[in-house]
Motif scaffolding. Structure first.
Motif, PDB file in Angstrom:
ATOM      1  N   HIS A 100       0.823  -1.208   0.000  1.00  0.00           N
ATOM      2  CA  HIS A 100       0.000   0.000   0.000  1.00  0.00           C
ATOM      3  C   HIS A 100       0.861   1.264   0.000  1.00  0.00           C
ATOM      4  O   HIS A 100       0.556   2.232  -0.702  1.00  0.00           O
ATOM      5  CB  HIS A 100      -0.945  -0.001   1.208  1.00  0.00           C
ATOM      6  N   ARG A 113       2.268   1.764  -3.384  1.00  0.00           N
ATOM      7  CA  ARG A 113       1.282   2.306  -4.334  1.00  0.00           C
ATOM      8  C   ARG A 113       1.015   3.784  -4.053  1.00  0.00           C
ATOM      9  O   ARG A 113       0.849   4.583  -4.981  1.00  0.00           O
ATOM     10  CB  ARG A 113      -0.017   1.497  -4.297  1.00  0.00           C
ATOM     11  N   ARG A 166     -14.671   4.604 -17.491  1.00  0.00           N
ATOM     12  CA  ARG A 166     -13.494   4.813 -16.629  1.00  0.00           C
ATOM     13  C   ARG A 166     -12.594   5.809 -17.342  1.00  0.00           C
ATOM     14  O   ARG A 166     -12.518   5.827 -18.591  1.00  0.00           O
ATOM     15  CB  ARG A 166     -12.785   3.460 -16.434  1.00  0.00           C
ATOM     16  N   LYS A 188      -4.268   6.410  -7.416  1.00  0.00           N
ATOM     17  CA  LYS A 188      -5.331   6.441  -6.404  1.00  0.00           C
ATOM     18  C   LYS A 188      -5.380   7.885  -5.905  1.00  0.00           C
ATOM     19  O   LYS A 188      -4.793   8.245  -4.887  1.00  0.00           O
ATOM     20  CB  LYS A 188      -5.020   5.443  -5.285  1.00  0.00           C
ATOM     21  N   TYR A 219     -11.941  11.474  -7.149  1.00  0.00           N
ATOM     22  CA  TYR A 219     -12.673  10.230  -7.431  1.00  0.00           C
ATOM     23  C   TYR A 219     -13.984  10.489  -8.176  1.00  0.00           C
ATOM     24  O   TYR A 219     -14.870   9.634  -8.186  1.00  0.00           O
ATOM     25  CB  TYR A 219     -12.923   9.470  -6.116  1.00  0.00           C
ATOM     26  N   ASN A 273     -15.363   7.833 -10.553  1.00  0.00           N
ATOM     27  CA  ASN A 273     -15.976   6.690  -9.883  1.00  0.00           C
ATOM     28  C   ASN A 273     -17.289   7.078  -9.193  1.00  0.00           C
ATOM     29  O   ASN A 273     -18.240   6.304  -9.155  1.00  0.00           O
ATOM     30  CB  ASN A 273     -15.016   6.121  -8.837  1.00  0.00           C
ATOM     31  N   CYS A 325     -14.910  -2.094 -11.317  1.00  0.00           N
ATOM     32  CA  CYS A 325     -16.074  -1.468 -10.700  1.00  0.00           C
ATOM     33  C   CYS A 325     -15.648  -0.135 -10.100  1.00  0.00           C
ATOM     34  O   CYS A 325     -14.485   0.255 -10.188  1.00  0.00           O
ATOM     35  CB  CYS A 325     -16.678  -2.390  -9.647  1.00  0.00           C
ATOM     36  N   THR A 326     -16.578   0.586  -9.475  1.00  0.00           N
ATOM     37  CA  THR A 326     -16.259   1.956  -9.028  1.00  0.00           C
ATOM     38  C   THR A 326     -15.191   1.982  -7.936  1.00  0.00           C
ATOM     39  O   THR A 326     -14.436   2.933  -7.832  1.00  0.00           O
ATOM     40  CB  THR A 326     -17.510   2.698  -8.509  1.00  0.00           C
ATOM     41  N   GLY A 327     -15.131   0.919  -7.126  1.00  0.00           N
ATOM     42  CA  GLY A 327     -14.118   0.868  -6.069  1.00  0.00           C
ATOM     43  C   GLY A 327     -13.556  -0.522  -5.886  1.00  0.00           C
ATOM     44  O   GLY A 327     -13.015  -0.845  -4.827  1.00  0.00           O
ATOM     45  N   ASP A 328     -13.685  -1.352  -6.906  1.00  0.00           N
ATOM     46  CA  ASP A 328     -13.271  -2.752  -6.788  1.00  0.00           C
ATOM     47  C   ASP A 328     -12.794  -3.298  -8.131  1.00  0.00           C
ATOM     48  O   ASP A 328     -13.289  -2.884  -9.176  1.00  0.00           O
ATOM     49  CB  ASP A 328     -14.467  -3.619  -6.333  1.00  0.00           C
ATOM     50  N   LEU A 380      -7.323   0.217 -11.202  1.00  0.00           N
ATOM     51  CA  LEU A 380      -6.311   0.361 -10.172  1.00  0.00           C
ATOM     52  C   LEU A 380      -5.639  -0.997 -10.030  1.00  0.00           C
ATOM     53  O   LEU A 380      -6.290  -2.037 -10.155  1.00  0.00           O
ATOM     54  CB  LEU A 380      -6.996   0.749  -8.854  1.00  0.00           C
ATOM     55  N   GLY A 423      -4.994  -3.316  -7.963  1.00  0.00           N
ATOM     56  CA  GLY A 423      -5.508  -3.604  -6.620  1.00  0.00           C
ATOM     57  C   GLY A 423      -4.619  -4.543  -5.816  1.00  0.00           C
ATOM     58  O   GLY A 423      -4.118  -5.541  -6.336  1.00  0.00           O
ATOM     59  N   THR A 441      -5.743  -6.276  -3.255  1.00  0.00           N
ATOM     60  CA  THR A 441      -6.567  -7.477  -3.074  1.00  0.00           C
ATOM     61  C   THR A 441      -6.551  -8.305  -4.356  1.00  0.00           C
ATOM     62  O   THR A 441      -6.496  -9.538  -4.316  1.00  0.00           O
ATOM     63  CB  THR A 441      -8.020  -7.086  -2.720  1.00  0.00           C
ATOM     64  N   THR A 450     -13.197  -7.516  -6.008  1.00  0.00           N
ATOM     65  CA  THR A 450     -12.270  -7.478  -4.881  1.00  0.00           C
ATOM     66  C   THR A 450     -11.861  -6.049  -4.537  1.00  0.00           C
ATOM     67  O   THR A 450     -11.710  -5.207  -5.423  1.00  0.00           O
ATOM     68  CB  THR A 450     -10.973  -8.261  -5.181  1.00  0.00           C
ATOM     69  N   GLY A 451     -11.659  -5.807  -3.269  1.00  0.00           N
ATOM     70  CA  GLY A 451     -11.150  -4.522  -2.815  1.00  0.00           C
ATOM     71  C   GLY A 451     -10.795  -4.626  -1.343  1.00  0.00           C
ATOM     72  O   GLY A 451     -11.318  -5.502  -0.644  1.00  0.00           O
ATOM     73  N   THR A 452      -9.928  -3.764  -0.889  1.00  0.00           N
ATOM     74  CA  THR A 452      -9.511  -3.799   0.513  1.00  0.00           C
ATOM     75  C   THR A 452     -10.712  -3.707   1.445  1.00  0.00           C
ATOM     76  O   THR A 452     -10.848  -4.485   2.387  1.00  0.00           O
ATOM     77  CB  THR A 452      -8.533  -2.639   0.795  1.00  0.00           C
TER      78      THR A 452
HETATM   79  C1  LIG Z   1     -11.136   2.267  -8.265  1.00  0.00           C
HETATM   80  C2  LIG Z   1     -10.681   1.150  -7.408  1.00  0.00           C
HETATM   81  N1  LIG Z   1     -10.427  -0.043  -7.975  1.00  0.00           N
HETATM   82  C3  LIG Z   1     -10.023  -1.097  -7.258  1.00  0.00           C
HETATM   83  C4  LIG Z   1      -9.838  -1.001  -5.893  1.00  0.00           C
HETATM   84  C5  LIG Z   1      -9.348  -2.185  -5.130  1.00  0.00           C
HETATM   85  O1  LIG Z   1      -8.000  -2.021  -4.768  1.00  0.00           O
HETATM   86  P1  LIG Z   1      -7.413  -2.643  -3.427  1.00  0.00           P
HETATM   87  O2  LIG Z   1      -7.649  -4.106  -3.500  1.00  0.00           O
HETATM   88  O3  LIG Z   1      -5.983  -2.289  -3.447  1.00  0.00           O
HETATM   89  O4  LIG Z   1      -8.155  -2.014  -2.294  1.00  0.00           O
HETATM   90  C6  LIG Z   1     -10.084   0.214  -5.251  1.00  0.00           C
HETATM   91  C7  LIG Z   1      -9.895   0.379  -3.811  1.00  0.00           C
HETATM   92  O5  LIG Z   1      -8.848   0.723  -3.353  1.00  0.00           O
HETATM   93  C8  LIG Z   1     -10.499   1.327  -6.028  1.00  0.00           C
HETATM   94  O6  LIG Z   1     -10.744   2.505  -5.464  1.00  0.00           O
END
Ligand SMILES: Cc1ncc(COP(=O)(O)O)c(C=O)c1O
Length: 292
Positions: free
Chosen positions: A48, A51, A139, A150, A154, A157, A184-187, A207, A209, A211, A245-247
Motif C-alpha cells: 500500500h 502504491r 473509466r 489512487k 474520485y 468513480n 467497478c467503481t471501487g473494486d 487500479l 488492486g 486485493t 475485490t477490494g480492501t
Molecule cells: C477504483 C478502485 N479499484 C479497485 C480497488 C481495489 O483495490 P485494493 O484491493 O488495493 O483495495 C479500489 C480500492 O482501493 C479502487 O478505489
C-alpha cells in the motif's frame, strides 16, 4: 476517542482539520490509500505504501516523508487508536496554496492518517451475492487521469456510483473508452470460466488492486490458471462465476450482471473457496502493530 495524524501531530477527531486552501480540498490534488488491519497486523503495508508513493510520483507530488516514515505513521496511528481490526486511510495532498490551480505555489504536502473502521456491504451480500449493472460513465482514459493513480479526485468513480445506485446496483461495472471492461467503481473484477480465473489487465483501466494481486496469488497457489487480459462484458455475462475485490469490500460474489444471471445465479463454489483462502490468509499475514 479517535486520534488523527496531521503533519507530525495527533489531533482528536473533532480538531483534526486541514486548511480550505489545501489543494487537496480545492482541486482534489493529492493521493490516498485504503488499508485494512486484521488481528493486530496491518495487511500488505509495504504494497500500500509503495502504491501511495507511486501515485504521488505519477502526479509529481513530493510527499515530504519517506516510505519508512509513512509506514511508521500508519503503524503509530493504529497503535494510538487501539486498532486490532480496522481500516486506515493515509492521505497526501498537495498542501496549502493560493486560489490558482498551479501546484507550484504549494510549499509543502499535507500528510494525514486516519485509523478507524469500515463496513461497506451487509453480510447478506457475501453469502447470497450481489446483483450489479454496467453504467454509461466510462473509466478515465489512461492518458487523462490514469486509473492506476489512487487520487483524491474520485469524481469519475462517484459519477458511476451514482448511476449504479440510481439503478438499484450497490456497485457498478465500468468500461474503458474502448468499450472493454475496466473495473467497478471501487473494486477490481474477476470472472471464472472452465476453472480458469480471468481479470482485465491494468492497462484496460483499473487500479492495480492489492486485493486483486493477493487473490491472483491465492488462485495460483490452489492450482488455478490465471489470465490477465482485455475483457468485454460478454466474458462476464457468460462466466461461470464472477466476483469483485477490494480492501474494504474484500471478496464479494456477483450473481447477476445487467439482468443476466451469472452461472446458475448462485454464489459459485470456486468463489467460496477463494473467500475462505483469503480469510485465512489475512488473519495471519501482515505487519505487527506495535504497543506504545
Ligand atoms: C477504483 C478502485 N479499484 C479497485 C480497488 C481495489 O483495490 P485494493 O484491493 O488495493 O483495495 C479500489 C480500492 O482501493 C479502487 O478505489
Amino acid at each position: 476517542m479517535s486520534l488523527v495524524y496531521i503533519d507530525g501531530t495527533f489531533y482528536e477527531k473533532e480538531n483534526a482539520k486541514v486548511s480550505v486552501f489545501d489543494h487537496g480540498y480545492l482541486y482534489g490534488d493529492g493521493v490516498f490509500e485504503g488499508i485494512r488491519a486484521y488481528n493486530g497486523r496491518v495487511f500488505k503495508l509495504d504494497e500500500h505504501v509503495d502504491r501511495l508513493f507511486d501515485s504521488a510520483k505519477i502526479i509529481a507530488l513530493e510527499p515530504g516523508v519517506t516510505r519508512e516514515e509513512m509506514k511508521k505513521i500508519i503503524l503509530t496511528s493504529c497503535a494510538k487508536n487501539n486498532i486490532k481490526d480496522g481500516y486506515i486511510r493515509p492521505i497526501i495532498s498537495r498542501g496549502v496554496g493560493d486560489l490558482g490551480l498551479s501546484p507550484y505555489n504549494c510549499k509543502k504536502a499535507t500528510v494525514v492518517c486516519i485509523a478507524g473502521s469500515v463496513s461497506l456491504y451487509p453480510e447478506k451480500v457475501y453469502t447470497e451475492g450481489m446483483k450489479i449493472v454496467t453504467v454509461a460513465t466510462h473509466r478515465n482514459y489512461n492518458e487523462s487521469i490514469n486509473p492506476r493513480i489512487k487520487s483524491l479526485n474520485y469524481l469519475n468513480n462517484i459519477m458511476a456510483k451514482i448511476e449504479g445506485v440510481q439503478a438499484g446496483s450497490p456497485e457498478a461495472l465500468m468500461l474503458n473508452t474502448a468499450g472493454f471492461v475496466a473495473e467497478c467503481t471501487g473494486d477490481n473484477v474477476f470472472a471464472i470460466r472452465g476453472g480458469i480465473l480471468y481479470t482485465p489487465d491494468v492497462q484496460s483501466g483499473s487500479l492495480d488492486g492489492v486485493t486483486r494481486r493477493t487473490v491472483i496469488d491465492l488462485a495460483i497457489a490452489r492450482g488455478m490458471k490465471v489470465v490477465e487480459h482485455c475483457m468485454s462484458r460478454v466474458d462476464f455475462w457468460i462466466a461461470d462465476e464472477f466476483f469483485i475485490t477490494g480492501t474494504a469490500a474484500e471478496i464479494v460474489p456477483v450473481v447477476e450482471l445487467d439482468k443476466r444471471p451469472i452461472g446458475d445465479g448462485k454464489v459459485g463454489a470456486q468463489t467460496k473457496a477463494l473467500i475462505a483462502d483469503y480469510k485465512a490468509y489475512v488473519a495471519s499475514n501482515g505487519t505487527l502493530i506495535p504497543t506504545l
